[in-house]
Scaffold this active site. Structure first.
Site, PDB file in Angstrom:
ATOM      1  N   HIS A 131       0.856  -1.229   0.085  1.00 48.75           N
ATOM      2  CA  HIS A 131      -0.033  -0.081  -0.051  1.00 48.75           C
ATOM      3  C   HIS A 131       0.974   1.295  -0.118  1.00 48.75           C
ATOM      4  O   HIS A 131       0.474   2.263  -0.328  1.00 48.75           O
ATOM      5  CB  HIS A 131      -1.036  -0.005   1.322  1.00 48.75           C
ATOM      6  CG  HIS A 131      -2.183  -0.997   0.908  1.00 48.75           C
ATOM      7  ND1 HIS A 131      -3.042  -0.958   1.587  1.00 48.75           N
ATOM      8  CD2 HIS A 131      -2.228  -1.885   0.340  1.00 48.75           C
ATOM      9  CE1 HIS A 131      -4.198  -1.717   1.288  1.00 48.75           C
ATOM     10  NE2 HIS A 131      -3.400  -2.448   0.374  1.00 48.75           N
TER      11      HIS A 131
ATOM     12  N   SER B 211      -0.157  -1.227  -5.887  1.00 49.21           N
ATOM     13  CA  SER B 211      -0.200  -2.422  -6.931  1.00 49.21           C
ATOM     14  C   SER B 211       0.234  -1.889  -8.229  1.00 49.21           C
ATOM     15  O   SER B 211       0.224  -1.101  -8.789  1.00 49.21           O
ATOM     16  CB  SER B 211      -1.572  -2.819  -7.033  1.00 49.21           C
ATOM     17  OG  SER B 211      -2.169  -3.202  -5.910  1.00 49.21           O
TER      18      SER B 211
ATOM     19  N   LYS C  21     -14.426  -8.210  -8.206  1.00 48.39           N
ATOM     20  CA  LYS C  21     -13.488  -9.235  -8.938  1.00 48.39           C
ATOM     21  C   LYS C  21     -12.928 -10.213  -7.943  1.00 48.39           C
ATOM     22  O   LYS C  21     -12.847 -11.417  -8.201  1.00 48.39           O
ATOM     23  CB  LYS C  21     -12.197  -8.554  -9.536  1.00 48.39           C
ATOM     24  CG  LYS C  21     -12.436  -7.876 -10.977  1.00 48.39           C
ATOM     25  CD  LYS C  21     -11.343  -7.312 -11.471  1.00 48.39           C
ATOM     26  CE  LYS C  21     -11.461  -6.905 -12.976  1.00 48.39           C
ATOM     27  NZ  LYS C  21     -10.282  -6.537 -13.401  1.00 48.39           N
ATOM     28  N   ASP C  22     -12.543  -9.735  -6.644  1.00 45.31           N
ATOM     29  CA  ASP C  22     -11.918 -10.676  -5.555  1.00 45.31           C
ATOM     30  C   ASP C  22     -13.150 -11.718  -5.291  1.00 45.31           C
ATOM     31  O   ASP C  22     -12.686 -12.736  -5.070  1.00 45.31           O
ATOM     32  CB  ASP C  22     -11.187  -9.941  -4.273  1.00 45.31           C
ATOM     33  CG  ASP C  22     -10.045  -9.491  -4.796  1.00 45.31           C
ATOM     34  OD1 ASP C  22      -9.312  -9.619  -5.850  1.00 45.31           O
ATOM     35  OD2 ASP C  22      -9.390  -8.660  -4.110  1.00 45.31           O
TER      36      ASP C  22
ATOM     37  N   GLU D 230       5.877 -33.990  -0.236  1.00 42.85           N
ATOM     38  CA  GLU D 230       4.623 -33.291  -0.609  1.00 42.85           C
ATOM     39  C   GLU D 230       4.792 -32.674  -2.196  1.00 42.85           C
ATOM     40  O   GLU D 230       5.875 -32.284  -2.257  1.00 42.85           O
ATOM     41  CB  GLU D 230       3.816 -32.371   0.097  1.00 42.85           C
ATOM     42  CG  GLU D 230       3.319 -32.868   1.436  1.00 42.85           C
ATOM     43  CD  GLU D 230       1.903 -33.599   1.210  1.00 42.85           C
ATOM     44  OE1 GLU D 230       0.953 -32.945   1.618  1.00 42.85           O
ATOM     45  OE2 GLU D 230       2.012 -34.903   0.533  1.00 42.85           O
TER      46      GLU D 230
END
Length: 396
Positions: free
Chosen positions: A214, A218, A240-241, A284
């Protein structure tokens, strides 16, 4: 701010700015300016945060019934699965949540590589993300040990034994790590404690990562940092998220309810037996590329250095990059190397689960060579080639 007021009740904008705590949150969640050109590829960061919360909550519930004792650990997991109300659901959410976490974070990292999110002024932001990845790996490894199945025991033995490669002090360090001469009850207790604490460290580091994000804002697909095309985070990016989160839950639910064990090794459903070594010890799936790098080097010490170096090299990217173009779409030469790297990473993951045969070892050495070639040669050199070509064309 004026763009968003029409979406809120009349008195709410004033309250969001007058109350200190609420204004702090609103500035970073509601009014936070985001480039309008952000695609769904930028949703992986928020999905990683959501996955962290899911993992922490499900892990706390599991810890209420888990017993960190080598004689009781496997039975306590079976007790959770069979007798605790909805325990099977919590355990499958937690186990598959680890895989979902790495799927999201690997996608988030590749997006950052593709769109140059490591370039100025985001160098420290990128490095904080690499630290988060390392903390995630430590948490995932310690979590894999806790069920105390065959792969848990022997995976812990193989990984912790790497400490012996340290000259002079290696043997003493591994005994201190184990709490004895073998992987036993003190080892499990220490691993459980570390696994419980690390998620809170990750949460704190995530806040630092967000604060750094922030501060600089972005990155944009069109590499614009002017702020001219910025819009409020709510409602544009939130919508969107939310859609990305819906798709994420759908995929997550398919794994949990239909294929809960497809990403787990079947040998880990067998109680740990220190007298019987599995035919093929594998980690894994999300560790397989690095495991392949480790096995591709014939010397133990060099293999361990290569494996850790494959992660440490990520810290160098912001400082060795020479390109001024962020978006790989506009870098045709680099784009070829980038997708070769993605293919190389998938090949390394495939090789990591294969037995130790000459063919697979040789293929692993080639894939390992390209992995380091991409970071140490392609990233610094291709930028200079692009610069030379552009200036040569402009002069002509």
């Amino acid at each position: 701010v004026s763009k968003i007021k029409s979406f809120l009740p009349v008195n709410l904008p004033r309250y969001l700015t007058k109350n200190y705590l609420v204004s702090l949150l609103s500035n970073h969640i509601v009014f936070y300016p985001s480039p309008i050109s952000l695609s769904y590829a930028w949703s992986f960061g928020s999905l990683a945060g959501i996955t962290l919360v899911i993992q922490m909550i499900s892990g706390i519930f599991l810890s209420m019934h888990y017993t960190p004792n080598i004689n009781l650990a496997f039975s306590s997991v079976e007790y959770i699965m069979r007798d605790v109300p909805n325990g099977w659901l919590i355990r499958y959410i937690h186990a598959n949540g680890a895989s979902m976490f790495f799927i999201v974070v690997y996608a988030h990292t590749l997006r950052g590589l593709y769109y140059g999110s490591y370039m100025e002024p985001r160098q420290i932001l990128w490095c904080s993300g690499v630290i988060l990845l390392l903390l995630m790996m430590g948490t995932a490894f310690t979590g894999y040990v806790l069920p105390w199945g065959q792969m848990s025991l022997w995976g812990a033995t193989v990984i912790t034994s790497m400490v012996t490669a340290i000259p002079f002090a290696g043997q003493a360090l591994v005994q201190w790590l184990w709490g004895g001469y073998t992987v036993a009850n003190p080892t499990l207790n220490r691993i459980y404690s570390i696994h419980f604490v690390l998620p809170f460290v990750i949460a704190g580091m995530s806040l630092i990562h967000l604060a750094l994000l922030h501060k600089v804002g972005s990155s944009s697909p069109i590499a614009s940092d002017t702020g001219v095309d910025d819009v409020p985070f709510y409602p544009y990016m939130v919508s969107k998220d939310l859609f990305a989160f819906t798709v994420y839950l759908l995929v997550f639910g398919i794994f949990v309810f239909y294929f809960p064990n497809v990403l787990n090794h079947p040998d880990n459903c067998i109680p740990a037996d220190p007298m019987k070594t599995p035919a093929h010890v594998v980690p894994e799936w999300y560790f397989l590329p690095y495991y392949a790098i480790l096995r591709s080097i014939p010397t133990k010490g060099a293999g361990i250095l290569a494996m850790f170096g494959s992660l440490m090299v990520l810290f160098l990217i912001p400082f060795i990059n020479t390109s001024e173009i962020r978006n790989t779409t506009y870098r045709p030469l680099f784009k070829i190397f980038f997708w070769l790297f993605v293919s190389d990473f998938v090949i390394l993951a495939w090789l990591g689960q294969k037995p130790m045969r000459k063919t697979f070892i040789f293929a692993g050495q080639i894939a390992t060579a390209y992995y380091f070639f991409f970071f140490l040669v392609v990233i610094p050199v291709v930028g200079k080639i692009e610069y030379a070509l552009v200036h040569h064309k402009s002069e002509s």
